[in-house]
Design a protein around this motif. Structure first.
Motif, PDB file in Angstrom:
ATOM      1  N   SER A 311      31.983  30.520  42.819  1.00  0.00           N
ATOM      2  CA  SER A 311      33.401  30.212  42.994  1.00  0.00           C
ATOM      3  C   SER A 311      33.892  30.910  44.247  1.00  0.00           C
ATOM      4  N   ASP A 312      35.045  30.470  44.765  1.00  0.00           N
ATOM      5  CA  ASP A 312      35.555  31.093  45.985  1.00  0.00           C
ATOM      6  C   ASP A 312      36.121  32.487  45.717  1.00  0.00           C
ATOM      7  N   HIS A 313      36.559  32.749  44.505  1.00  0.00           N
ATOM      8  CA  HIS A 313      37.048  34.068  44.070  1.00  0.00           C
ATOM      9  C   HIS A 313      37.442  33.942  42.612  1.00  0.00           C
ATOM     10  N   GLY A 314      37.880  35.048  42.019  1.00  0.00           N
ATOM     11  CA  GLY A 314      38.313  35.016  40.639  1.00  0.00           C
ATOM     12  C   GLY A 314      39.820  34.882  40.523  1.00  0.00           C
ATOM     13  N   LEU A 315      40.384  35.468  39.462  1.00  0.00           N
ATOM     14  CA  LEU A 315      41.811  35.332  39.172  1.00  0.00           C
ATOM     15  C   LEU A 315      42.199  36.397  38.156  1.00  0.00           C
ATOM     16  N   ALA A 316      43.463  36.813  38.187  1.00  0.00           N
ATOM     17  CA  ALA A 316      43.902  37.870  37.271  1.00  0.00           C
ATOM     18  C   ALA A 316      44.263  37.323  35.886  1.00  0.00           C
ATOM     19  N   VAL A 317      45.125  36.331  35.812  1.00  0.00           N
ATOM     20  CA  VAL A 317      45.571  35.719  34.548  1.00  0.00           C
ATOM     21  C   VAL A 317      45.968  36.789  33.534  1.00  0.00           C
ATOM     22  N   GLY A 318      46.785  37.728  33.935  1.00  0.00           N
ATOM     23  CA  GLY A 318      47.285  38.757  33.032  1.00  0.00           C
ATOM     24  C   GLY A 318      46.597  40.094  33.150  1.00  0.00           C
ATOM     25  N   SER A 319      45.421  40.138  33.719  1.00  0.00           N
ATOM     26  CA  SER A 319      44.741  41.418  33.917  1.00  0.00           C
ATOM     27  C   SER A 319      45.510  42.259  34.927  1.00  0.00           C
ATOM     28  N   HIS A 320      45.669  43.538  34.612  1.00  0.00           N
ATOM     29  CA  HIS A 320      46.388  44.488  35.474  1.00  0.00           C
ATOM     30  C   HIS A 320      47.821  44.049  35.761  1.00  0.00           C
ATOM     31  N   GLY A 321      48.389  43.221  34.886  1.00  0.00           N
ATOM     32  CA  GLY A 321      49.770  42.789  35.066  1.00  0.00           C
ATOM     33  C   GLY A 321      49.952  41.754  36.155  1.00  0.00           C
ATOM     34  N   LEU A 322      48.846  41.204  36.663  1.00  0.00           N
ATOM     35  CA  LEU A 322      48.908  40.216  37.741  1.00  0.00           C
ATOM     36  C   LEU A 322      48.544  38.832  37.211  1.00  0.00           C
ATOM     37  N   ARG A 323      48.918  37.822  37.953  1.00  0.00           N
ATOM     38  CA  ARG A 323      48.543  36.458  37.594  1.00  0.00           C
ATOM     39  C   ARG A 323      47.579  35.858  38.625  1.00  0.00           C
ATOM     40  N   GLY A 324      47.744  36.218  39.898  1.00  0.00           N
ATOM     41  CA  GLY A 324      47.056  35.532  40.971  1.00  0.00           C
ATOM     42  C   GLY A 324      45.737  36.152  41.379  1.00  0.00           C
ATOM     43  N   LYS A 325      45.297  35.754  42.557  1.00  0.00           N
ATOM     44  CA  LYS A 325      43.988  36.121  43.064  1.00  0.00           C
ATOM     45  C   LYS A 325      44.025  37.154  44.177  1.00  0.00           C
ATOM     46  N   GLN A 326      45.186  37.514  44.646  1.00  0.00           N
ATOM     47  CA  GLN A 326      45.277  38.363  45.838  1.00  0.00           C
ATOM     48  C   GLN A 326      45.195  39.840  45.446  1.00  0.00           C
ATOM     49  N   ASN A 327      44.026  40.253  44.973  1.00  0.00           N
ATOM     50  CA  ASN A 327      43.828  41.647  44.576  1.00  0.00           C
ATOM     51  C   ASN A 327      42.353  41.994  44.657  1.00  0.00           C
ATOM     52  N   MET A 328      42.045  43.285  44.532  1.00  0.00           N
ATOM     53  CA  MET A 328      40.688  43.780  44.723  1.00  0.00           C
ATOM     54  C   MET A 328      40.021  44.210  43.412  1.00  0.00           C
ATOM     55  N   TYR A 329      40.577  43.818  42.283  1.00  0.00           N
ATOM     56  CA  TYR A 329      39.974  44.172  41.001  1.00  0.00           C
ATOM     57  C   TYR A 329      38.760  43.292  40.721  1.00  0.00           C
ATOM     58  N   GLU A 330      37.890  43.763  39.829  1.00  0.00           N
ATOM     59  CA  GLU A 330      36.639  43.063  39.552  1.00  0.00           C
ATOM     60  C   GLU A 330      36.845  41.637  39.070  1.00  0.00           C
ATOM     61  N   HIS A 331      37.897  41.390  38.298  1.00  0.00           N
ATOM     62  CA  HIS A 331      38.128  40.045  37.779  1.00  0.00           C
ATOM     63  C   HIS A 331      38.459  39.046  38.877  1.00  0.00           C
ATOM     64  N   THR A 332      38.743  39.540  40.073  1.00  0.00           N
ATOM     65  CA  THR A 332      39.158  38.654  41.164  1.00  0.00           C
ATOM     66  C   THR A 332      38.241  38.730  42.371  1.00  0.00           C
ATOM     67  N   ILE A 333      37.867  39.918  42.790  1.00  0.00           N
ATOM     68  CA  ILE A 333      36.971  40.037  43.932  1.00  0.00           C
ATOM     69  C   ILE A 333      35.556  39.611  43.549  1.00  0.00           C
ATOM     70  N   GLY A 334      35.249  39.705  42.251  1.00  0.00           N
ATOM     71  CA  GLY A 334      33.954  39.258  41.749  1.00  0.00           C
ATOM     72  C   GLY A 334      33.908  37.747  41.578  1.00  0.00           C
ATOM     73  N   VAL A 335      32.721  37.168  41.718  1.00  0.00           N
ATOM     74  CA  VAL A 335      32.543  35.733  41.530  1.00  0.00           C
ATOM     75  C   VAL A 335      31.296  35.481  40.696  1.00  0.00           C
ATOM     76  N   PRO A 336      31.279  34.388  39.922  1.00  0.00           N
ATOM     77  CA  PRO A 336      30.016  33.995  39.292  1.00  0.00           C
ATOM     78  C   PRO A 336      29.045  33.535  40.370  1.00  0.00           C
ATOM     79  N   LEU A 337      27.771  33.825  40.204  1.00  0.00           N
ATOM     80  CA  LEU A 337      26.748  33.324  41.121  1.00  0.00           C
ATOM     81  C   LEU A 337      25.448  33.155  40.347  1.00  0.00           C
ATOM     82  N   ILE A 338      25.036  31.899  40.201  1.00  0.00           N
ATOM     83  CA  ILE A 338      23.809  31.556  39.496  1.00  0.00           C
ATOM     84  C   ILE A 338      22.954  30.709  40.433  1.00  0.00           C
ATOM     85  N   VAL A 339      21.662  31.010  40.502  1.00  0.00           N
ATOM     86  CA  VAL A 339      20.742  30.259  41.347  1.00  0.00           C
ATOM     87  C   VAL A 339      19.571  29.786  40.495  1.00  0.00           C
ATOM     88  N   ARG A 340      19.319  28.489  40.553  1.00  0.00           N
ATOM     89  CA  ARG A 340      18.190  27.898  39.829  1.00  0.00           C
ATOM     90  C   ARG A 340      17.363  27.056  40.795  1.00  0.00           C
TER      91      ARG A 340
END
Length: 474
Positions: A311-340
């Motif tokens: 994904s291009d980035h994550g999202l807060a959706v209530g984590s740390h009192g935030l809703r959006g993506k403009q932050n450096m927390y793991e739920h947002t700066i982190g992305v899923p990455l799977i390679v097969r």
């Protein structure tokens, strides 16, 4: 002489054949699937027992998952440019939202075409110009700007007017509009993206393909996918472990559009509603991924296709009192990455820190393509065979002039230059980033070390924030 002539002829055939690698085996196809605003903790097989993602779970079982993959800049445009160029935002020109990609860089599709691949694009285009201007041979199901007149009186799942994306519409390379296929950032068009990808995969061809599919889901506006209304009752949703009614300070985007989508303070009921809808959209997206994977199976090409899901980035959706993506927390700066794919370990996980920009050189190495000199990402191909455990001892994040981040194998430091505030988290003992240790004297040396390493990196990339803040000293 005869044997020499045969040898030379074979060498010429090997050099000219577009579907062979240096080893003489068929070059693998590349299928790059990118979601939009997807948290790294929203895949069932990676530990989320509440969400249903059977097709992503399949990729986890059949491939290798990277548990510490990150985007560098959690906004759509620069993050997608990072994938496209294999470079950080300081190099590719997209440090801030909406800026043009440096035309001197060799893009991912250009490198693949040079190596004998078709390069096709499907889905959301969120960078300057058009996909064809950046090396893709053809676009199908392109979702780009220019459709304002088709967007009227639409609302999201809560009946809120949608005003932010009036210009987004399905269109062809020649800019012919197809409003019947989708307008705005809606999850329903995910199925049309899958249709386009399946059509391209099904083509008769003599060369392998590089197919880049950019979904719009689960980006807002969240609109109910057909048939998903009874999934994920809000009252049954668990709140994020780091739920807060309000972030403890203005992180630099309190007035941003993303943060205005949920009223302050965040309520438990409001966040549960939002999470339920978010999960529905992800499950619908998962079904479309399944359709694409099934087409590879049907054509007998699964064993010779490298599939990457991120994904291009994550999202807060209530984590740390935030809703959006403009932050450096793991739920947002982190992305899923799977390679097969061929040679990729099955059902394994790696904790090596990797960036989105590393996907490009990794695919080059896996296919035998030359990595262009302009790429400053690093291949993580050696991680699959456990030849390397670490690609980046430190990773760095940045959001406009408001946030800078450094993370190593245990610690994360976030600096907010505009207010000269620092946070320090021990990710091993506090993965949800609930305890800020920046003022704890026991960790003063760690804070100082990370702050110095962050400043050193900022000097290396010529970070304009240093000039603005006069390199604020700790």
């Amino acid at each position: 002489m005869k044997s020499l002539a045969i040898t030379l002829l074979c060498s010429v055939i090997w050099f000219l054949a577009p579907t062979t690698t240096w080893a003489g085996e068929a070059k693998p196809n590349i299928l790059l699937l990118v979601s939009d605003d997807q948290r790294p903790d929203t895949i069932g097989a990676l530990g989320n027992d509440a969400i249903e993602t059977p097709n992503l779970d399949r990729l986890v079982r059949e491939g290798t998952s990277f548990t510490r993959a990150v985007c560098a800049n959690p906004i759509c445009t620069p993050s997608r440019a990072e994938i496209l160029t294999g470079c950080d935002g300081f190099t590719n020109g997209t440090l801030d939202f909406g800026r043009k990609i440096n035309p001197d860089l060799t893009t991912f599709p250009e490198a693949m075409v040079r190596d004998g691949y078709h390069a096709w694009y499907v889905g959301k285009w969120h960078n300057n110009d058009r996909p064809k201007d950046h090396g893709y041979e053809e676009s199908r199901g392109l979702f780009g700007s220019g459709g304002g007149k088709w967007w009227k009186d639409q609302v999201d799942w809560k009946g809120r007017p949608i005003t932010g994306y009036r210009g987004w519409i399905f269109q062809d390379d020649d800019r012919t509009k197809h409003p019947e296929l989708g307008v705005g950032l809606t999850p329903n068009i995910s199925s049309h993206f899958a249709d386009a990808a399946i059509e391209l995969i099904g083509r008769e061809r003599e060369k392998p393909f590089f197919l880049h599919v950019n979904f719009t889901a689960p980006h807002d506006p969240l609109i109910m996918p057909p048939g998903y209304a009874d999934r994920y009752p809000p009252e049954s949703m668990a709140l994020p472990k780091n739920f807060l009614p309000r972030h403890p300070f203005d992180h630099g985007n309190f007035d941003g559009r993303d943060e205005q989508l949920l009223p302050w303070p965040r309520t438990k009921a409001g966040v549960k509603d939002e999470l339920a809808m978010y999960y529905r959209v992800i499950s619908h997206l998962d079904a479309q991924v399944g359709r694409i994977l099934n087409e590879l199976d049907r054509r007998g090409e699964s064993d010779n296709t490298i599939v990457l899901y991120t994904s291009d980035h994550g999202l807060a959706v209530g984590s740390h009192g935030l809703r959006g993506k403009q932050n450096m927390y793991e739920h947002t700066i982190g992305v899923p990455l799977i390679v097969r794919g061929p040679g990729i370990p099955k059902g394994e996980r790696r904790d090596a820190q990797v960036y989105l920009r590393d996907i490009y050189p990794t695919c080059c190495e896996l296919t035998g393509a030359a990595i262009p000199a302009s790429v400053n990402g690093r291949s993580f191909a050696a991680v699959f065979a456990d030849k390397e455990k670490e690609i980046h001892p430190h990773v760095f994040g940045y959001f406009r002039d408001a946030q800078r981040m450094i993370r190593d194998d245990r610690w994360k430091l976030i600096h907010y230059p505009k207010i000269d505030r620092v946070q320090l988290f021990d990710l091993v003992h506090d993965p949800n980033e609930l305890r800020d240790l920046s003022d704890d004297p026991r960790h003063a040396k760690t804070r100082a070390r990370l702050k110095a390493q962050l400043h050193e990196w900022q000097h290396q990339v010529k970070d304009p924030v240093l000039a603005q803040t006069n390199a604020t000293k700790d």
